[in-house]
Design an enzyme around this catalytic site. Structure first.
Site, PDB file in Angstrom:
ATOM      1  N   GLY A 127       0.853  -1.204   0.000  1.00 41.78           N
ATOM      2  CA  GLY A 127       0.000   0.000   0.000  1.00 41.78           C
ATOM      3  C   GLY A 127       0.873   1.232   0.000  1.00 41.78           C
ATOM      4  N   ALA A 128       0.711   2.089  -1.022  1.00 38.37           N
ATOM      5  CA  ALA A 128       1.530   3.301  -1.115  1.00 38.37           C
ATOM      6  C   ALA A 128       0.672   4.540  -0.953  1.00 38.37           C
ATOM      7  CB  ALA A 128       2.296   3.320  -2.431  1.00 38.37           C
ATOM      8  N   GLY A 129      -0.105   4.566   0.122  1.00 37.61           N
ATOM      9  CA  GLY A 129      -0.848   5.774   0.484  1.00 37.61           C
ATOM     10  C   GLY A 129      -0.044   6.554   1.497  1.00 37.61           C
ATOM     11  N   SER A 178       2.346  -1.103  -4.677  1.00 45.47           N
ATOM     12  CA  SER A 178       1.246  -0.135  -4.775  1.00 45.47           C
ATOM     13  C   SER A 178       0.221  -0.636  -5.781  1.00 45.47           C
ATOM     14  CB  SER A 178       1.795   1.213  -5.244  1.00 45.47           C
ATOM     15  OG  SER A 178       2.345   1.043  -6.542  1.00 45.47           O
ATOM     16  N   CYS A 230     -14.905   7.988   9.839  1.00 44.41           N
ATOM     17  CA  CYS A 230     -14.152   9.138   9.348  1.00 44.41           C
ATOM     18  C   CYS A 230     -15.131  10.311   9.248  1.00 44.41           C
ATOM     19  CB  CYS A 230     -13.594   8.735   7.979  1.00 44.41           C
ATOM     20  SG  CYS A 230     -12.411   9.832   7.304  1.00 44.41           S
ATOM     21  N   GLY A 262      -3.886  11.673  10.586  1.00 44.24           N
ATOM     22  CA  GLY A 262      -2.475  11.823  10.201  1.00 44.24           C
ATOM     23  C   GLY A 262      -1.481  11.718  11.352  1.00 44.24           C
ATOM     24  N   CYS A 271      -6.793  16.855  14.641  1.00 43.93           N
ATOM     25  CA  CYS A 271      -7.500  16.999  13.367  1.00 43.93           C
ATOM     26  C   CYS A 271      -7.725  18.455  13.047  1.00 43.93           C
ATOM     27  CB  CYS A 271      -8.833  16.249  13.406  1.00 43.93           C
ATOM     28  SG  CYS A 271      -9.515  16.079  11.762  1.00 43.93           S
ATOM     29  N   LYS A 315      -4.344  23.908   7.565  1.00 44.02           N
ATOM     30  CA  LYS A 315      -4.672  22.786   6.671  1.00 44.02           C
ATOM     31  C   LYS A 315      -3.860  22.877   5.372  1.00 44.02           C
ATOM     32  CE  LYS A 315      -6.939  19.179   5.545  1.00 44.02           C
ATOM     33  NZ  LYS A 315      -8.219  18.551   5.568  1.00 44.02           N
TER      34      LYS A 315
HETATM   35  C1  LIG Z   1     -11.629  12.315   2.493  1.00 40.91           C
HETATM   36  C2  LIG Z   1     -10.672  12.130   3.612  1.00 40.91           C
HETATM   37  C3  LIG Z   1     -10.046  13.243   4.171  1.00 40.91           C
HETATM   38  C4  LIG Z   1      -9.153  13.094   5.230  1.00 40.91           C
HETATM   39  N1  LIG Z   1      -8.596  14.202   5.767  1.00 40.91           N
HETATM   40  C5  LIG Z   1      -7.715  14.090   6.795  1.00 40.91           C
HETATM   41  C6  LIG Z   1      -7.117  15.239   7.353  1.00 40.91           C
HETATM   42  O1  LIG Z   1      -7.389  16.351   6.954  1.00 40.91           O
HETATM   43  N2  LIG Z   1      -6.240  15.073   8.363  1.00 40.91           N
HETATM   44  C7  LIG Z   1      -5.909  13.840   8.831  1.00 40.91           C
HETATM   45  O2  LIG Z   1      -5.084  13.742   9.738  1.00 40.91           O
HETATM   46  N3  LIG Z   1      -6.476  12.720   8.327  1.00 40.91           N
HETATM   47  C8  LIG Z   1      -7.371  12.820   7.318  1.00 40.91           C
HETATM   48  N4  LIG Z   1      -7.948  11.682   6.795  1.00 40.91           N
HETATM   49  C9  LIG Z   1      -7.648  10.375   7.409  1.00 40.91           C
HETATM   50  C10 LIG Z   1      -6.317   9.726   6.965  1.00 40.91           C
HETATM   51  O3  LIG Z   1      -5.239  10.587   7.244  1.00 40.91           O
HETATM   52  C11 LIG Z   1      -6.309   9.396   5.486  1.00 40.91           C
HETATM   53  O4  LIG Z   1      -7.369   8.533   5.180  1.00 40.91           O
HETATM   54  C12 LIG Z   1      -4.996   8.714   5.046  1.00 40.91           C
HETATM   55  O5  LIG Z   1      -4.938   8.722   3.646  1.00 40.91           O
HETATM   56  C13 LIG Z   1      -4.917   7.297   5.546  1.00 40.91           C
HETATM   57  O6  LIG Z   1      -3.697   6.731   5.174  1.00 40.91           O
HETATM   58  P1  LIG Z   1      -3.520   5.169   4.874  1.00 40.91           P
HETATM   59  O7  LIG Z   1      -2.138   4.995   4.410  1.00 40.91           O
HETATM   60  O8  LIG Z   1      -4.005   4.384   6.028  1.00 40.91           O
HETATM   61  O9  LIG Z   1      -4.553   4.871   3.691  1.00 40.91           O
HETATM   62  P2  LIG Z   1      -4.511   5.432   2.196  1.00 40.91           P
HETATM   63  O10 LIG Z   1      -3.869   6.768   2.139  1.00 40.91           O
HETATM   64  O11 LIG Z   1      -5.913   5.282   1.703  1.00 40.91           O
HETATM   65  O12 LIG Z   1      -3.561   4.428   1.434  1.00 40.91           O
HETATM   66  C14 LIG Z   1      -3.846   3.070   1.259  1.00 40.91           C
HETATM   67  C15 LIG Z   1      -3.177   2.633  -0.024  1.00 40.91           C
HETATM   68  O13 LIG Z   1      -3.190   1.220  -0.113  1.00 40.91           O
HETATM   69  C16 LIG Z   1      -3.437   0.860  -1.443  1.00 40.91           C
HETATM   70  N5  LIG Z   1      -3.941  -0.509  -1.508  1.00 40.91           N
HETATM   71  C17 LIG Z   1      -5.140  -1.001  -1.136  1.00 40.91           C
HETATM   72  N6  LIG Z   1      -5.224  -2.316  -1.390  1.00 40.91           N
HETATM   73  C18 LIG Z   1      -4.037  -2.684  -1.929  1.00 40.91           C
HETATM   74  C19 LIG Z   1      -3.517  -3.897  -2.424  1.00 40.91           C
HETATM   75  N7  LIG Z   1      -4.240  -5.014  -2.423  1.00 40.91           N
HETATM   76  N8  LIG Z   1      -2.261  -3.909  -2.936  1.00 40.91           N
HETATM   77  C20 LIG Z   1      -1.501  -2.782  -2.957  1.00 40.91           C
HETATM   78  N9  LIG Z   1      -1.959  -1.598  -2.505  1.00 40.91           N
HETATM   79  C21 LIG Z   1      -3.207  -1.546  -2.003  1.00 40.91           C
HETATM   80  C22 LIG Z   1      -4.443   1.901  -1.927  1.00 40.91           C
HETATM   81  O14 LIG Z   1      -4.456   1.966  -3.342  1.00 40.91           O
HETATM   82  C23 LIG Z   1      -3.874   3.151  -1.274  1.00 40.91           C
HETATM   83  O15 LIG Z   1      -2.942   3.806  -2.099  1.00 40.91           O
HETATM   84  C24 LIG Z   1      -8.863  11.800   5.741  1.00 40.91           C
HETATM   85  C25 LIG Z   1      -9.511  10.689   5.189  1.00 40.91           C
HETATM   86  C26 LIG Z   1     -10.405  10.847   4.139  1.00 40.91           C
HETATM   87  C27 LIG Z   1     -11.085   9.627   3.573  1.00 40.91           C
END
Ligand SMILES: Cc1cc2nc3c(=O)[nH]c(=O)nc-3n(C[C@H](O)[C@H](O)[C@H](O)COP(=O)(O)OP(=O)(O)OC[C@H]3O[C@@H](n4cnc5c(N)ncnc54)[C@H](O)[C@@H]3O)c2cc1C
Length: 428
Positions: free
Chosen positions: A8-10, A34, A159, A320, A353, A388
């Site tokens: 996962g590259a989020g 990713s 969320c 975050g 937040c 922000k």
């Molecule tokens: C709309 C929104 C706004 C937000 N705003 C804020 C904010 O302002 N401040 C804050 O602190 N937090 C915020 N958040 C919460 C949180 O910070 C974010 O959701 C953040 O992106 C979460 O990070 P993550 O790495 O867990 O997931 P993600 O960033 O969603 O990354 C997950 C990654 O895994 C990949 N993936 C999934 N399945 C697979 C697979 N099988 N193989 C390979 N890769 C895969 C996806 O494609 C994705 O790139 C927000 C959330 C949302 C939904």
């Protein structure tokens, strides 16, 4: 020579890969798997959905930066994790064996749990960049023929901040376009009260957010369970304290954005010992899975129990600041294990937040996340909007440059220095 795979590259996965680099011993390798070659900054999606940001401004090509950091990037995605075999199976039928695996796959969006919900149904989403771009097209059509708007978060959602944020920036945009007088707005949420946020409130989030809604003529329904959505109509049940239906609402809308419930992604779901029944990864206080101790998990994909019972189920948000602390602890722990030491680092899991309203905003800080707390602070003001923007700018910079300095820690150390935050320029 160890193979460390990050899946996962989020937000959490990219930062994880960067923080692992200094932990490696000679010959060790990091592979980041990713889904596609680009990263996008999820917290900016609400801005994309109303045209305050363009997709290109929040998207980063991962191939270049990972090459520079000597991190192997594989973009085909993971089909299934086989933790008993220390192996992941990729979408192209190939496999990678690992010594350590970090799962950072974020949420699977459970739109299918409510008939008519989501971009394939009748409501918009801001959870993915593709959804936010679609939402912008729907918003453009809406402004040609304005009508009622419903924004909110459904049963099981965790969320809530982005739902409030989107509600208020949308309201600001409608005023800027001088069509606000033609748009009745309703906030529909599974939370037991406005400002609960899945955290049983933080400081005065109840008072601050209710007052903001009153000032902006926005109605709300709490303890809401969305039954079905049809084109232009949402059926909502409002529950009482005991969980019985108090009132049924048939709400018309011309534009709607509802945050869905989250669950674990298909690649990890249903693996005994790895996940809970919703597919979230079980972790101990070191971010380590108890059944498979060479598997770590970070970000939205981990299991955290709710803060307490509510008439309609709500989850705990993973934001975050928490994510940064999970990443740092996991990197230190894997580093220690690589050197033959014990994994001892623990994340702080504090919640910070920033919910932008466009012309103002609400910030809160919960330390620890579960009440009673040592710090339980919330505040409202124009400075939150600038904070922000600073948050977006710093995170995008970190990911583009492959840096891993924690943003939130810095923000808190600088004691939310408003003047410094205001100096940050918004991208064109
Ligand atoms: C709309 C929104 C706004 C937000 N705003 C804020 C904010 O302002 N401040 C804050 O602190 N937090 C915020 N958040 C919460 C949180 O910070 C974010 O959701 C953040 O992106 C979460 O990070 P993550 O790495 O867990 O997931 P993600 O960033 O969603 O990354 C997950 C990654 O895994 C990949 N993936 C999934 N399945 C697979 C697979 N099988 N193989 C390979 N890769 C895969 C996806 O494609 C994705 O790139 C927000 C959330 C949302 C939904």
């Amino acid at each position: 020579m160890a193979e460390i795979v990050v899946m996962g590259a989020g937000l959490s996965g990219t930062l994880m890969a960067y923080e692992l680099v200094p932990q490696l011993m000679a010959g060790d390798r990091i592979t980041l798997v990713s889904q596609g070659p680009t990263y996008h900054f999820v917290p900016s999606n609400p801005w994309v959905a109303i045209g305050w940001r363009q997709r290109e401004a929040i998207e980063i090509d991962l191939e270049k930066v990972m090459r520079r950091k000597d991190i192997r990037l594989m973009t085909q995605g993971v089909r299934k994790v086989h933790p008993g075999e220390n192996r992941i199976e990729l979408a192209d039928d190939s496999s990678i064996s690992y010594d350590y695996l970090v799962i950072a796959t974020g949420p699977d969006l459970a739109f299918d749990e409510i008939p008519g919900l989501g971009p394939r149904g009748h409501t918009q989403s801001i959870c993915h960049i593709d959804h936010a771009v679609e939402a912008k097209a729907a918003f453009d059509r809406f402004v040609e023929r304005p009508g009622p708007i419903i924004v909110g978060a459904v049963q099981g959602a965790s969320c809530f901040g982005p739902a409030y944020e989107f509600l208020f920036i949308l309201e600001t945009e409608l005023r800027r376009r001088r069509i606000r007088d033609r748009v009745p707005m309703t906030f529909v949420t599974s939370e037991p009260y406005i400002g609960h946020l899945g955290l049983d409130g933080v400081g005065d989030t109840k008072g601050l957010l209710e007052s903001e809604m009153r000032e902006r003529h926005i109605k709300w329904i709490t303890n809401a369970r969305v039954k079905t959505v049809e084109a232009g109509k949402m059926d909502v049940e409002e529950l009482d304290e005991a969980g019985a239906v108090r009132k049924s609402h048939e709400l018309p809308f011309a534009f709607s954005m509802m945050l869905p419930a989250f669950r674990g992604v298909p690649a990890v779901r249903g693996i005994e010992g790895l996940t809970n029944p919703r597919g979230f990864i079980l972790v101990d206080k070191y971010q380590r899975n108890p059944a498979f101790p060479n598997v770590f998990a970070i970000g939205v994909c981990i299991a955290i129990p709710p803060v307490g019972p509510t008439p309609v189920p709500v989850g705990v948000p993973k934001t975050g600041f928490m994510i940064e602390s999970m990443v740092t602890a996991s990197a230190l722990n894997i580093g220690a294990l690589l050197k033959g030491r014990e994994a001892k680092a623990q994340p702080t899991w504090n919640a910070v937040c920033l919910a932008d309203f466009g012309d103002s905003g609400v910030a809160f800080l919960a330390q620890p996340q579960i009440p009673p707390r040592n710090v339980n602070w919330s505040s409202k003001g124009e400075w939150v909007h600038y904070a922000k923007v600073a948050f977006e700018k710093y995170f995008l910079h970190k990911i583009r440059k492959g840096e891993s300095e924690p943003f939130y820690e810095r923000l808190l150390l600088e004691k939310l220095d408003i003047q410094k935050i205001k100096e940050v320029k918004e991208p064109a």
